[in-house]
Scaffold this motif. Structure first.
Motif, PDB file in Angstrom:
ATOM      1  N   THR A 190      -2.419  -9.648  -5.298  1.00 17.78           N
ATOM      2  CA  THR A 190      -1.824  -9.143  -6.531  1.00 17.78           C
ATOM      3  C   THR A 190      -1.415  -7.697  -6.317  1.00 17.78           C
ATOM      4  OG1 THR A 190      -3.262 -10.609  -7.811  1.00 17.78           O
ATOM      5  CG2 THR A 190      -2.169  -8.826  -8.999  1.00 17.78           C
ATOM      6  N   LEU A 191      -0.133  -7.462  -6.144  1.00 18.30           N
ATOM      7  CA  LEU A 191       0.362  -6.117  -5.887  1.00 18.30           C
ATOM      8  C   LEU A 191       0.522  -5.340  -7.181  1.00 18.30           C
ATOM      9  CD1 LEU A 191       3.104  -6.863  -3.190  1.00 18.30           C
ATOM     10  CD2 LEU A 191       0.742  -6.161  -2.837  1.00 18.30           C
ATOM     11  N   LYS A 192       0.419  -4.009  -7.072  1.00 20.21           N
ATOM     12  CA  LYS A 192       0.679  -3.111  -8.186  1.00 20.21           C
ATOM     13  C   LYS A 192       1.817  -2.177  -7.783  1.00 20.21           C
ATOM     14  CE  LYS A 192      -4.067  -3.225  -9.952  1.00 20.21           C
ATOM     15  NZ  LYS A 192      -5.259  -2.434 -10.310  1.00 20.21           N
ATOM     16  N   PRO A 193       3.066  -2.666  -7.869  1.00 17.50           N
ATOM     17  CA  PRO A 193       4.188  -1.865  -7.368  1.00 17.50           C
ATOM     18  C   PRO A 193       4.442  -0.640  -8.240  1.00 17.50           C
ATOM     19  CG  PRO A 193       4.983  -3.836  -8.465  1.00 17.50           C
ATOM     20  CD  PRO A 193       3.494  -3.962  -8.409  1.00 17.50           C
ATOM     21  N   GLU A 194       4.866   0.420  -7.593  1.00 13.75           N
ATOM     22  CA  GLU A 194       5.286   1.637  -8.270  1.00 13.75           C
ATOM     23  C   GLU A 194       6.367   2.290  -7.418  1.00 13.75           C
ATOM     24  OE1 GLU A 194       2.486   5.087  -7.704  1.00 13.75           O
ATOM     25  OE2 GLU A 194       1.094   3.425  -7.314  1.00 13.75           O
TER      26      GLU A 194
END
Length: 708
Positions: free
Chosen positions: A403-407
């Motif tokens: 589960t990525l947390k892109p920014e």
């Protein structure tokens, strides 16, 4: 060699036998091939014609459907008296719509008793009860959507061609039944279209309903005929409701035909097209006639050559089949080897971790254990759990299921800040050189995973250089991915890491990204570093490319999606400090009883007020009854029945001011689609992490209530 000679002799014997009987054999061969070819061509022709008829019918009914929706919007909210008062203007609008669509005979608006309020005809509205018509009766009891009825004759004083009704329900603003909007469609419109496209001898078209009613037919016969549900067409519809090709003898004219039928998506309507079998047979006889007249002399030699080629082709096919079987067996063995390596690596590492945990637990159970040793064993358990979570994260990264947390972040700035860490890991004997762009290049990815990927590549390079050499890191912009066929609008950011190490040998090149594959000595590495890089790049929408030459080093280039500078999001705020719950009320939703009980007990120890529910249904019932009791909902994602994501979305719709925090060890929905805007706490989590995220959510709700 003997086998080949035997085969050659046998082949010559077959050719000699064929040369004696070639006139008959050639005719049978050509006739059978021509028969199958003619029938296949006829089937393809039927399919192509059916595509045209299907597309035409679908567009016609979609156009009528949109027109009925438009009319419904025009009359929505208007009373019957208003419509009667503006009958001239409304009729003109309906007539304009009818004139634009040649398939329509007329358009009507009826009240809730079946009386006409408006129509597109120039004639005055008669006081006739139309409530017995199928296009009206279908909508009285409930909303059935778009209804298509059987063929009807105009009711006096109206005259003209037969029609069938397409209608929709009229409802008031509060949802009550107020009447029907109906369009009278001309079957002859379809029949004229079929006459234009069905120019081949023996062509056949039909348009009918799923109940067996025939709406239009070419050649034209009685439209009111119905298909026998126990007949060949009815049986085929029940076995293949979406479409098929069948040969039948039509009951109307007793002519045998080869027909294909297909159902219109979203409508209870079938379109069929076909050819008379006698017309197909005539085509075959004509083709055979050409063979008989012109083909006999020339085909004799060709037949012998074809027979020879056939024998050789069969042998080649046999050899190719054997080769494919061998290749599949080899690939299967390689897959089993890779699976065994992966399973063994996971088992080895987890058994090591479990050994530490089990030994620490056993030692903690000993009486009169010194406090400093107890603290050391507890710390060992905590550290081992962290290492196990990291191992799981690396496996998920390789599988592209994390589960990525892109920014959005400046890649050059990030590389510059990570360089110090890389320098510490590689040591003073490795020279690190960076080439950063003059202007910022922004990427949209998980910053933490990106930094981990850089460190993993750098550590791999350090080991390849044996702790001494030169490491060059450059950041550039690229419009293409090496494997892509078209450029991306904003392009990509390419981060290239080049080392002066020993390079990668060709026999290892294809396996460097496999999990647990490593050329290092036992205990010197897990073999998960490059697999994390590979999984992170692919899941982020980019890729990683490797170029290497033995003795001259390697270049790992990581591509990430680039975003424009104007799209940069502000950096996330720092996490709230660890504080006690201070009576914050939390609804915990967890289907695992042990995890749920541990979580609620731990939160109560920290001063939270908790309530545990083991399914989304129970949680929704609790929130419906006592919505104001809770400050935060803390829910697992993967649960039987309704998932935590679906639960959170329903809570967001019903109670937008009630924050929801999700938790999961792994969810393919989260891995593919992200967190849907909800706060996510990854398992395994510590009580400190849980306290921070719940306090942050509770403070957000309190601040929102104070500003409301």
């Amino acid at each position: 060699m003997k086998t080949e000679q035997h085969n050659s002799l046998r082949m010559l014997q077959w050719m000699m036998a064929a040369s004696l009987a070639f006139p008959v054999a050639l005719f049978v061969f050509a006739a059978s091939n021509s028969w199958f070819s003619t029938n296949e061509n006829a089937d393809r022709e039927i399919e192509r014609t059916l595509d045209v008829a299907h597309e035409h019918a679908l567009k016609v009914f979609e156009t009528i459907d949109r027109s009925l929706s438009e009319i419904n919007e025009i009359v929505r909210g208007r009373s019957d008296d208003e419509l009667r008062a503006n009958v001239d203007a409304m009729s003109a609008r309906l007539k304009q719509l009818t004139d634009a669509l040649p398939q329509l005979k007329s358009v009507w608006v009826f009240d809730n008793k079946g009386r006409a309020l408006i129509n597109s005809l120039d004639l005055a509205l008669p006081h006739i009860d139309f409530s017995d018509r199928d296009y009206y009766r279908a909508h009285v009891a409930s909303d059935v959507g778009t209804f298509i009825g059987a063929n009807l004759l105009p009711r006096p004083p109206y005259q003209g061609a037969p029609f069938f009704g397409v209608s929709r329900r009229r409802v008031s603003l509060n949802g009550h039944f107020t009447g029907v909007v109906q369009a009278s469609v001309l079957p002859e419109y379809f029949e004229k279209f079929y006459a234009r496209i069905g120019r081949a001898p023996g062509s056949f078209f039909a348009l009918g309903l799923t109940d067996g009613s025939v709406l239009a037919r070419y050649p034209n016969l009685e439209r009111s005929a119905r298909l026998d549900p126990k007949g060949p067409v009815g049986r085929s519809l029940s076995e293949n409701p979406d479409g098929s090709l069948i040969t039948i003898r039509a009951p109307g004219d007793n002519i045998e035909r080869r027909i294909g039928y297909r159902r219109l998506a979203g409508y209870p309507v079938y379109v069929s097209a076909g050819l008379e079998t006698s017309a197909i047979r005539d085509r075959w006889l004509k083709a055979i006639g050409y063979h008989l007249i012109f083909g006999i002399p020339a085909t004799a030699l060709l037949f012998g050559l074809l027979l020879f080629a056939l024998r050789r082709t069969r042998r080649l096919n046999f050899e190719a089949t054997k080769r494919r079987e061998a290749e599949e067996a080899l690939k299967h063995g390689q897959r089993l080897e890779a699976l065994g390596q992966l399973t063994g690596g996971v088992a080895h590492d987890f058994n090591n971790l479990l050994t530490v945990i089990r030994s620490s637990v056993d030692l903690l159970q000993r009486p009169d254990l010194a406090p400093e040793r107890r603290a050391r064993y507890v710390a060992a358990i905590s550290d081992t759990v962290t290492r196990a979570a990291k191992l799981t994260a690396q496996l998920l990264a390789f599988a592209r299921r994390q589960t990525l947390k892109p920014e959005v972040f400046d890649v050059g700035q990030c590389v510059s800040s990570v360089t110090d860490i890389i320098g510490t890991l590689t040591g003073a004997s490795v020279e690190i050189v960076t080439h950063l762009p003059d202007k910022p290049l922004y990427a949209d990815a998980d910053l933490g995973q990106f930094e981990t990927a850089l460190i993993n590549i750098a550590v791999n390079a350090r080991d390849a250089m044996k702790g001494e050499g030169r490491l060059a890191i450059s950041v550039t912009a690229s419009e293409w991915l090496p494997s892509a066929t078209m450029p991306r609008k904003d392009g990509y950011v390419a981060v290239a890491i080049a080392d002066s190490g020993c390079g990668i040998s060709p026999d290892q090149f294809e396996r460097i990204f496999e999990p647990f594959y490593t050329t290092k000595e036992v205990g010197q590495g897990t073999g998960l570093g490059l697999s994390q890089v590979f999984g992170f790049a692919k899941q982020s929408g980019g890729e990683v490319v490797v170029a290497s030459e033995v003795g001259k080093g390697s270049i790992f280039t990581l591509y990430l999606p680039r975003v424009a500078g104007s799209a940069v999001r502000p950096p996330p705020t720092d996490e709230a400090p660890l504080v006690d719950g201070n009576g914050l009320s939390v609804l915990v939703v967890e289907d695992n009883r042990d995890v749920g009980t541990f979580t609620t007990d731990a939160l109560r120890e920290l001063g939270y007020t908790t309530e545990l529910r083991q399914s989304a249904r129970e949680a929704l019932d609790e929130i419906t009854s006592h919505a104001d009791r809770y400050d935060v909902v803390f829910s697992d994602v993967v649960m039987p029945g309704t998932s935590g994501i679906e639960l959170a979305q329903q809570i967001r719709e019903l109670h937008p001011d009630l924050p929801v925090v999700l938790t999961s060890g792994y969810s393919h929905v989260l891995a593919q689609n992200g967190t849907f805007g909800f706060e996510l706490l990854q398992k395994p989590y510590s009580i400190e992490q849980l306290s921070r995220v719940l306090t942050k959510a509770g403070n957000w709700r309190k601040a929102r209530r104070e500003t409301a």
